[in-house]
Design a protein around this motif. Structure first.
Motif, PDB file in Angstrom:
ATOM      1  N   LYS A   1       0.833  -1.205   0.000  1.00  9.84           N
ATOM      2  CA  LYS A   1       0.000   0.000   0.000  1.00  9.84           C
ATOM      3  C   LYS A   1       0.866   1.252   0.000  1.00  9.84           C
ATOM      4  CE  LYS A   1      -3.668   2.282   2.644  1.00  9.84           C
ATOM      5  NZ  LYS A   1      -4.494   2.219   3.883  1.00  9.84           N
ATOM      6  N   GLY A   2       1.924   1.243   0.807  1.00 13.23           N
ATOM      7  CA  GLY A   2       2.828   2.389   0.844  1.00 13.23           C
ATOM      8  C   GLY A   2       3.544   2.605  -0.473  1.00 13.23           C
ATOM      9  N   ILE A   3       3.924   1.493  -1.145  1.00 15.01           N
ATOM     10  CA  ILE A   3       4.639   1.602  -2.414  1.00 15.01           C
ATOM     11  C   ILE A   3       3.736   2.188  -3.494  1.00 15.01           C
ATOM     12  CG2 ILE A   3       5.683   0.281  -4.286  1.00 15.01           C
ATOM     13  CD1 ILE A   3       6.831  -1.607  -2.177  1.00 15.01           C
ATOM     14  N   TRP A   4       2.518   1.642  -3.651  1.00 17.54           N
ATOM     15  CA  TRP A   4       1.681   2.137  -4.751  1.00 17.54           C
ATOM     16  C   TRP A   4       1.174   3.542  -4.492  1.00 17.54           C
ATOM     17  CZ3 TRP A   4      -3.278   3.841  -4.776  1.00 17.54           C
ATOM     18  CH2 TRP A   4      -4.161   3.430  -3.772  1.00 17.54           C
ATOM     19  N   ARG A   5       0.914   3.882  -3.218  1.00 17.73           N
ATOM     20  CA  ARG A   5       0.484   5.254  -2.924  1.00 17.73           C
ATOM     21  C   ARG A   5       1.623   6.243  -3.191  1.00 17.73           C
ATOM     22  NH1 ARG A   5      -3.866   7.139  -0.447  1.00 17.73           N
ATOM     23  NH2 ARG A   5      -5.519   5.697   0.178  1.00 17.73           N
ATOM     24  N   THR A   6       2.833   5.837  -2.874  1.00 22.41           N
ATOM     25  CA  THR A   6       3.977   6.715  -3.116  1.00 22.41           C
ATOM     26  C   THR A   6       4.237   6.860  -4.603  1.00 22.41           C
ATOM     27  OG1 THR A   6       4.938   5.953  -1.027  1.00 22.41           O
ATOM     28  CG2 THR A   6       6.391   7.147  -2.524  1.00 22.41           C
TER      29      THR A   6
ATOM     30  N   LEU B   1      20.883  13.851 -11.267  1.00 25.40           N
ATOM     31  CA  LEU B   1      21.312  12.882 -10.252  1.00 25.40           C
ATOM     32  C   LEU B   1      20.654  13.190  -8.911  1.00 25.40           C
ATOM     33  CD1 LEU B   1      23.088  10.531  -9.324  1.00 25.40           C
ATOM     34  CD2 LEU B   1      24.939  12.186  -8.936  1.00 25.40           C
ATOM     35  N   ILE B   2      20.605  14.479  -8.551  1.00 15.13           N
ATOM     36  CA  ILE B   2      19.981  14.870  -7.278  1.00 15.13           C
ATOM     37  C   ILE B   2      18.491  14.547  -7.290  1.00 15.13           C
ATOM     38  CG2 ILE B   2      19.426  16.833  -5.782  1.00 15.13           C
ATOM     39  CD1 ILE B   2      22.048  18.103  -6.676  1.00 15.13           C
ATOM     40  N   VAL B   3      17.816  14.839  -8.417  1.00 15.96           N
ATOM     41  CA  VAL B   3      16.391  14.534  -8.534  1.00 15.96           C
ATOM     42  C   VAL B   3      16.144  13.038  -8.392  1.00 15.96           C
ATOM     43  CG1 VAL B   3      14.432  14.514 -10.123  1.00 15.96           C
ATOM     44  CG2 VAL B   3      15.826  16.571  -9.904  1.00 15.96           C
ATOM     45  N   ALA B   4      17.008  12.220  -9.017  1.00 17.01           N
ATOM     46  CA  ALA B   4      16.858  10.766  -8.919  1.00 17.01           C
ATOM     47  C   ALA B   4      17.037  10.293  -7.476  1.00 17.01           C
ATOM     48  CB  ALA B   4      17.871  10.078  -9.834  1.00 17.01           C
ATOM     49  N   VAL B   5      18.023  10.838  -6.780  1.00 14.24           N
ATOM     50  CA  VAL B   5      18.267  10.462  -5.382  1.00 14.24           C
ATOM     51  C   VAL B   5      17.090  10.884  -4.501  1.00 14.24           C
ATOM     52  CG1 VAL B   5      19.725  10.899  -3.366  1.00 14.24           C
ATOM     53  CG2 VAL B   5      20.772  10.468  -5.599  1.00 14.24           C
ATOM     54  N   LEU B   6      16.592  12.100  -4.719  1.00 10.67           N
ATOM     55  CA  LEU B   6      15.449  12.572  -3.938  1.00 10.67           C
ATOM     56  C   LEU B   6      14.193  11.742  -4.219  1.00 10.67           C
ATOM     57  CD1 LEU B   6      15.903  16.443  -4.248  1.00 10.67           C
ATOM     58  CD2 LEU B   6      16.270  15.045  -2.208  1.00 10.67           C
ATOM     59  N   GLY B   7      14.006  11.355  -5.480  1.00 10.03           N
ATOM     60  CA  GLY B   7      12.866  10.508  -5.823  1.00 10.03           C
ATOM     61  C   GLY B   7      12.952   9.151  -5.152  1.00 10.03           C
ATOM     62  N   LEU B   8      14.153   8.570  -5.125  1.00 10.97           N
ATOM     63  CA  LEU B   8      14.347   7.284  -4.456  1.00 10.97           C
ATOM     64  C   LEU B   8      14.124   7.418  -2.958  1.00 10.97           C
ATOM     65  CD1 LEU B   8      15.180   4.322  -4.559  1.00 10.97           C
ATOM     66  CD2 LEU B   8      17.580   5.058  -4.405  1.00 10.97           C
ATOM     67  N   ALA B   9      14.629   8.519  -2.384  1.00  7.16           N
ATOM     68  CA  ALA B   9      14.433   8.750  -0.949  1.00  7.16           C
ATOM     69  C   ALA B   9      12.949   8.892  -0.626  1.00  7.16           C
ATOM     70  CB  ALA B   9      15.202  10.000  -0.516  1.00  7.16           C
ATOM     71  N   ALA B  10      12.204   9.629  -1.482  1.00  6.34           N
ATOM     72  CA  ALA B  10      10.772   9.791  -1.257  1.00  6.34           C
ATOM     73  C   ALA B  10      10.050   8.452  -1.363  1.00  6.34           C
ATOM     74  CB  ALA B  10      10.201  10.783  -2.271  1.00  6.34           C
ATOM     75  N   LEU B  11      10.485   7.598  -2.304  1.00  7.62           N
ATOM     76  CA  LEU B  11       9.864   6.282  -2.452  1.00  7.62           C
ATOM     77  C   LEU B  11      10.086   5.429  -1.202  1.00  7.62           C
ATOM     78  CD1 LEU B  11       8.389   4.183  -4.173  1.00  7.62           C
ATOM     79  CD2 LEU B  11      10.600   3.534  -5.139  1.00  7.62           C
ATOM     80  N   LEU B  12      11.313   5.440  -0.678  1.00  9.53           N
ATOM     81  CA  LEU B  12      11.618   4.658   0.524  1.00  9.53           C
ATOM     82  C   LEU B  12      10.863   5.190   1.736  1.00  9.53           C
ATOM     83  CD1 LEU B  12      15.472   4.146   0.037  1.00  9.53           C
ATOM     84  CD2 LEU B  12      13.636   2.490  -0.357  1.00  9.53           C
ATOM     85  N   LEU B  13      10.830   6.521   1.862  1.00  4.84           N
ATOM     86  CA  LEU B  13      10.098   7.120   2.984  1.00  4.84           C
ATOM     87  C   LEU B  13       8.608   6.849   2.869  1.00  4.84           C
ATOM     88  CD1 LEU B  13      11.905  10.570   3.249  1.00  4.84           C
ATOM     89  CD2 LEU B  13      11.872   8.800   5.018  1.00  4.84           C
ATOM     90  N   GLY B  14       8.098   6.953   1.651  1.00  8.37           N
ATOM     91  CA  GLY B  14       6.675   6.730   1.444  1.00  8.37           C
ATOM     92  C   GLY B  14       6.277   5.289   1.708  1.00  8.37           C
ATOM     93  N   ALA B  15       7.098   4.344   1.246  1.00  7.64           N
ATOM     94  CA  ALA B  15       6.784   2.928   1.452  1.00  7.64           C
ATOM     95  C   ALA B  15       6.799   2.574   2.929  1.00  7.64           C
ATOM     96  CB  ALA B  15       7.765   2.063   0.675  1.00  7.64           C
ATOM     97  N   SER B  16       7.827   3.065   3.633  1.00  6.51           N
ATOM     98  CA  SER B  16       7.931   2.761   5.068  1.00  6.51           C
ATOM     99  C   SER B  16       6.910   3.536   5.877  1.00  6.51           C
ATOM    100  CB  SER B  16       9.341   3.088   5.568  1.00  6.51           C
ATOM    101  OG  SER B  16       9.621   4.487   5.416  1.00  6.51           O
ATOM    102  N   GLY B  17       6.387   4.648   5.308  1.00  4.95           N
ATOM    103  CA  GLY B  17       5.441   5.476   6.047  1.00  4.95           C
ATOM    104  C   GLY B  17       4.080   4.828   6.266  1.00  4.95           C
ATOM    105  N   HIS B  18       3.786   3.724   5.571  1.00  3.77           N
ATOM    106  CA  HIS B  18       2.519   3.031   5.742  1.00  3.77           C
ATOM    107  C   HIS B  18       2.649   1.782   6.606  1.00  3.77           C
ATOM    108  CE1 HIS B  18       0.987   5.644   2.579  1.00  3.77           C
ATOM    109  NE2 HIS B  18      -0.224   5.160   2.803  1.00  3.77           N
ATOM    110  N   MET B  19       3.873   1.537   7.073  1.00  5.93           N
ATOM    111  CA  MET B  19       4.089   0.355   7.927  1.00  5.93           C
ATOM    112  C   MET B  19       3.470   0.597   9.294  1.00  5.93           C
ATOM    113  SD  MET B  19       5.643  -1.671   5.916  1.00  5.93           S
ATOM    114  CE  MET B  19       6.467  -2.900   6.896  1.00  5.93           C
ATOM    115  N   PRO B  20       2.917  -0.464   9.915  1.00  6.22           N
ATOM    116  CA  PRO B  20       2.303  -0.304  11.247  1.00  6.22           C
ATOM    117  C   PRO B  20       3.344   0.010  12.306  1.00  6.22           C
ATOM    118  CG  PRO B  20       2.407  -2.608  10.624  1.00  6.22           C
ATOM    119  CD  PRO B  20       2.809  -1.829   9.412  1.00  6.22           C
ATOM    120  N   GLU B  21       2.892   0.635  13.359  1.00  8.02           N
ATOM    121  CA  GLU B  21       3.798   0.991  14.450  1.00  8.02           C
ATOM    122  C   GLU B  21       4.190  -0.256  15.213  1.00  8.02           C
ATOM    123  OE1 GLU B  21       3.980   4.451  17.917  1.00  8.02           O
ATOM    124  OE2 GLU B  21       2.075   3.827  17.041  1.00  8.02           O
ATOM    125  N   ASP B  22       5.484  -0.327  15.577  1.00 11.43           N
ATOM    126  CA  ASP B  22       5.969  -1.493  16.313  1.00 11.43           C
ATOM    127  C   ASP B  22       5.367  -1.561  17.718  1.00 11.43           C
ATOM    128  OD1 ASP B  22       7.470  -2.215  14.153  1.00 11.43           O
ATOM    129  OD2 ASP B  22       9.256  -1.121  14.827  1.00 11.43           O
TER     130      ASP B  22
END
Length: 199
Positions: free
Chosen positions: A11-16, A178-199
């Motif tokens: 869910k986090g991946i596709w929403r991101t 290169l910076i845009v690509a890095v920022l896009g990857l960072a946003a994807l990782l943050l977005g995917a992890s942002g939907h994970m349940p709280e530990d």
């Protein structure tokens, strides 16, 4: 035994990804505006690029849990920074692929004024050397040609963008990409992890 929350991750991946696609669409629109023939359009396009990430981010944020507020802020900042640089890249990337190489003649040198910084900079009115067609103004050249000098340029066959130098992609463009690509990857990782349940 606790199962890995794959559903939350997907869910986090596709929403991101949706947020990135929507942001890219708005970035391209801002870049088209910024590539127009006047400095005011350039300033307006860059200003609008600051908000290009907001619609996509809001789509993502609707389904993100409240405990990821910190990562959402970082993601928004990454998207905004990428949006500004991405808008700047639209013109040189497009012109390097679609622009027609042309010999142009400098017909006038004017001292334009930035409406943002209020600093003066030279702008060069150029015409097609073969046909005499007015091609617009060149800005931010490495050299300072005089009236009558010939410069190699690229013109847009569709008339969407302002004329550019013959080689519009340089070290800055590659670094920005290169910076845009890095920022896009960072946003994807943050977005995917942002939907994970709280530990």
């Amino acid at each position: 035994m606790r199962h890995y929350p794959w559903r939350s991750l997907l869910k986090g991946i596709w929403r991101t990804l949706v947020a990135l696609v929507v942001t890219t669409a708005f970035v391209i629109l801002a870049g088209i505006l910024a590539g127009g023939p006047s400095f005011k359009l350039l300033a307006a396009g860059l200003f609008l690029s600051l908000f290009a990430a907001v619609p996509g981010y809001l789509l993502y944020r609707v389904g993100a849990p409240d405990h990821t507020a910190g990562s959402r802020v970082v993601m928004l900042l990454a998207l905004i920074a990428g949006s500004v640089l991405g808008a700047v890249l639209v013109l040189p990337v497009y012109m390097s692929r679609e622009g027609v190489p042309t010999d142009a003649q400098v017909t006038q040198v004017v001292r334009a004024v930035s409406s943002v910084s209020e600093k003066r900079f030279p702008a060069y009115q150029v015409t097609d050397r073969a046909t005499g067609e007015n091609l617009g103004r060149l800005r931010f050249l490495d050299t300072e040609p005089k009236v009558g000098d010939t410069v190699r340029v690229r013109k847009d066959p569709h008339g969407w963008f302002n004329v550019t130098v013959a080689d519009p992609t340089g070290r800055f463009t590659k670094l920005a990409a290169l910076i845009v690509a890095v920022l896009g990857l960072a946003a994807l990782l943050l977005g995917a992890s942002g939907h994970m349940p709280e530990d």
